[in-house]
Scaffold this motif. Sequence first.
Motif, short mmCIF file in Angstrom:
data_model
loop_
_atom_site.label_atom_id
_atom_site.label_comp_id
_atom_site.label_asym_id
_atom_site.label_seq_id
_atom_site.Cartn_x
_atom_site.Cartn_y
_atom_site.Cartn_z
N ILE A 1 8.96 41.28 -31.63
CA ILE A 1 9.38 40.45 -30.50
C ILE A 1 10.36 39.44 -31.09
N ASP A 2 11.57 39.42 -30.57
CA ASP A 2 12.59 38.47 -31.02
C ASP A 2 12.41 37.21 -30.18
N HIS A 3 11.56 36.30 -30.68
CA HIS A 3 11.12 35.12 -29.93
C HIS A 3 12.29 34.23 -29.50
N ASN A 4 12.28 33.90 -28.23
CA ASN A 4 13.31 33.07 -27.60
C ASN A 4 14.71 33.67 -27.69
N ARG A 5 14.76 35.00 -27.70
CA ARG A 5 16.03 35.72 -27.69
C ARG A 5 15.96 36.81 -26.62
N ILE A 6 17.10 37.09 -26.04
CA ILE A 6 17.20 38.19 -25.09
C ILE A 6 18.44 38.98 -25.47
N GLY A 7 18.23 40.24 -25.77
CA GLY A 7 19.34 41.07 -26.21
C GLY A 7 19.97 40.58 -27.50
N GLY A 8 19.21 39.91 -28.36
CA GLY A 8 19.72 39.44 -29.65
C GLY A 8 20.34 38.05 -29.63
N ASN A 9 20.58 37.49 -28.46
CA ASN A 9 21.18 36.16 -28.36
C ASN A 9 20.19 35.19 -27.73
N THR A 10 20.46 33.90 -27.88
CA THR A 10 19.62 32.92 -27.21
C THR A 10 19.81 33.05 -25.71
N PHE A 11 18.83 32.56 -24.95
CA PHE A 11 18.92 32.62 -23.49
C PHE A 11 20.15 31.86 -23.00
N ILE A 12 20.41 30.72 -23.61
CA ILE A 12 21.54 29.88 -23.18
C ILE A 12 22.86 30.59 -23.42
N LEU A 13 23.05 31.16 -24.61
CA LEU A 13 24.30 31.85 -24.91
C LEU A 13 24.51 33.03 -23.96
N THR A 14 23.47 33.82 -23.75
CA THR A 14 23.59 34.96 -22.84
C THR A 14 23.94 34.50 -21.43
N GLY A 15 23.31 33.42 -20.98
CA GLY A 15 23.61 32.88 -19.65
C GLY A 15 25.03 32.37 -19.53
N ILE B 1 29.39 44.20 -23.37
CA ILE B 1 29.37 43.92 -24.82
C ILE B 1 28.22 42.99 -25.20
N PHE B 2 28.01 41.94 -24.39
CA PHE B 2 26.97 40.96 -24.72
C PHE B 2 25.65 41.25 -24.02
N ASP B 3 25.54 42.44 -23.40
CA ASP B 3 24.28 42.89 -22.79
C ASP B 3 23.70 41.83 -21.84
N CYS B 4 24.56 41.25 -21.02
CA CYS B 4 24.14 40.17 -20.12
C CYS B 4 23.19 40.64 -19.03
N LEU B 5 23.19 41.92 -18.72
CA LEU B 5 22.28 42.42 -17.68
C LEU B 5 20.82 42.26 -18.08
N THR B 6 20.56 42.04 -19.37
CA THR B 6 19.18 41.82 -19.82
C THR B 6 18.60 40.55 -19.22
N LEU B 7 19.45 39.65 -18.73
CA LEU B 7 18.95 38.42 -18.09
C LEU B 7 18.05 38.76 -16.90
N PHE B 8 18.32 39.88 -16.23
CA PHE B 8 17.50 40.25 -15.08
C PHE B 8 16.06 40.58 -15.49
N GLN B 9 15.85 40.97 -16.75
CA GLN B 9 14.49 41.25 -17.22
C GLN B 9 13.63 39.99 -17.18
N MET B 10 14.25 38.83 -17.28
CA MET B 10 13.49 37.58 -17.26
C MET B 10 12.81 37.37 -15.90
N LEU B 11 13.30 38.04 -14.87
CA LEU B 11 12.72 37.89 -13.54
C LEU B 11 11.37 38.59 -13.44
N SER B 12 11.12 39.59 -14.27
CA SER B 12 9.85 40.31 -14.25
C SER B 12 9.41 40.63 -15.68
N PRO B 13 9.00 39.59 -16.42
CA PRO B 13 8.57 39.82 -17.81
C PRO B 13 7.30 40.66 -17.87
#
Length: 187
Positions: free
Chosen positions: A158-172, A18-30
């Motif tokens: 580009i949704d600056h400082n967002r990943i999957g629509g949420n902040t990095f902290i919230l997604t984490g 639901i919260f598309d948390c797998l997008t965090l893995f994209q941060m490993l290879s921007p």
Amino acid sequence: VWLRSIVFVALGVALIIIFDCLTLFQMLSPKTLAELDPEHMEGAYVEDDIYYFYTPYLEEEQYRNNVATGRITGRQYIIDFDETYYMGLFVHSRDLDEAEAMMDACEAYMNGEISFDQVPVMRVRGTITAMDSQEEGFYLDAAGGDSQVESIMLPYYIDHNRIGGNTFILTGLIAAAAVGVIGLGIA
């Protein structure tokens, strides 16, 4: 006991989906913008330097009880995607001061008041998102009805400082909670 396990694992997996948390893995290879194809860029996670803002085209304002508070919570700017295409950049409240300083410098450069070397560079990171119809309408209005310009304006930002629509902290945090819930189900 096994029913409880299934419920916890299912709940954890649901949170991740639901919260598309797998997008965090994209941060490993921007990716940089130069590495992307305009046809297949939606959802990509980007880290790159932006050298120029052309103009803001949309502002987001905070409302309370259907009344505008006057507080701007986000602004979208037109930037270069590459040497041919344009795209948007959505900057949220915490980074608006930096973005406005850059916009002011770009305007000063266009007016001949400073050299291009004096225009700051803004480092951006975030997910590339497709514009909704309202955003795209404001974006294309900046072309002034010129169909040639509109044809090189990509309907993404580009949704600056967002990943999957949420902040990095919230997604984490949601991902960590989901893993915890899954752990409870397995234990």
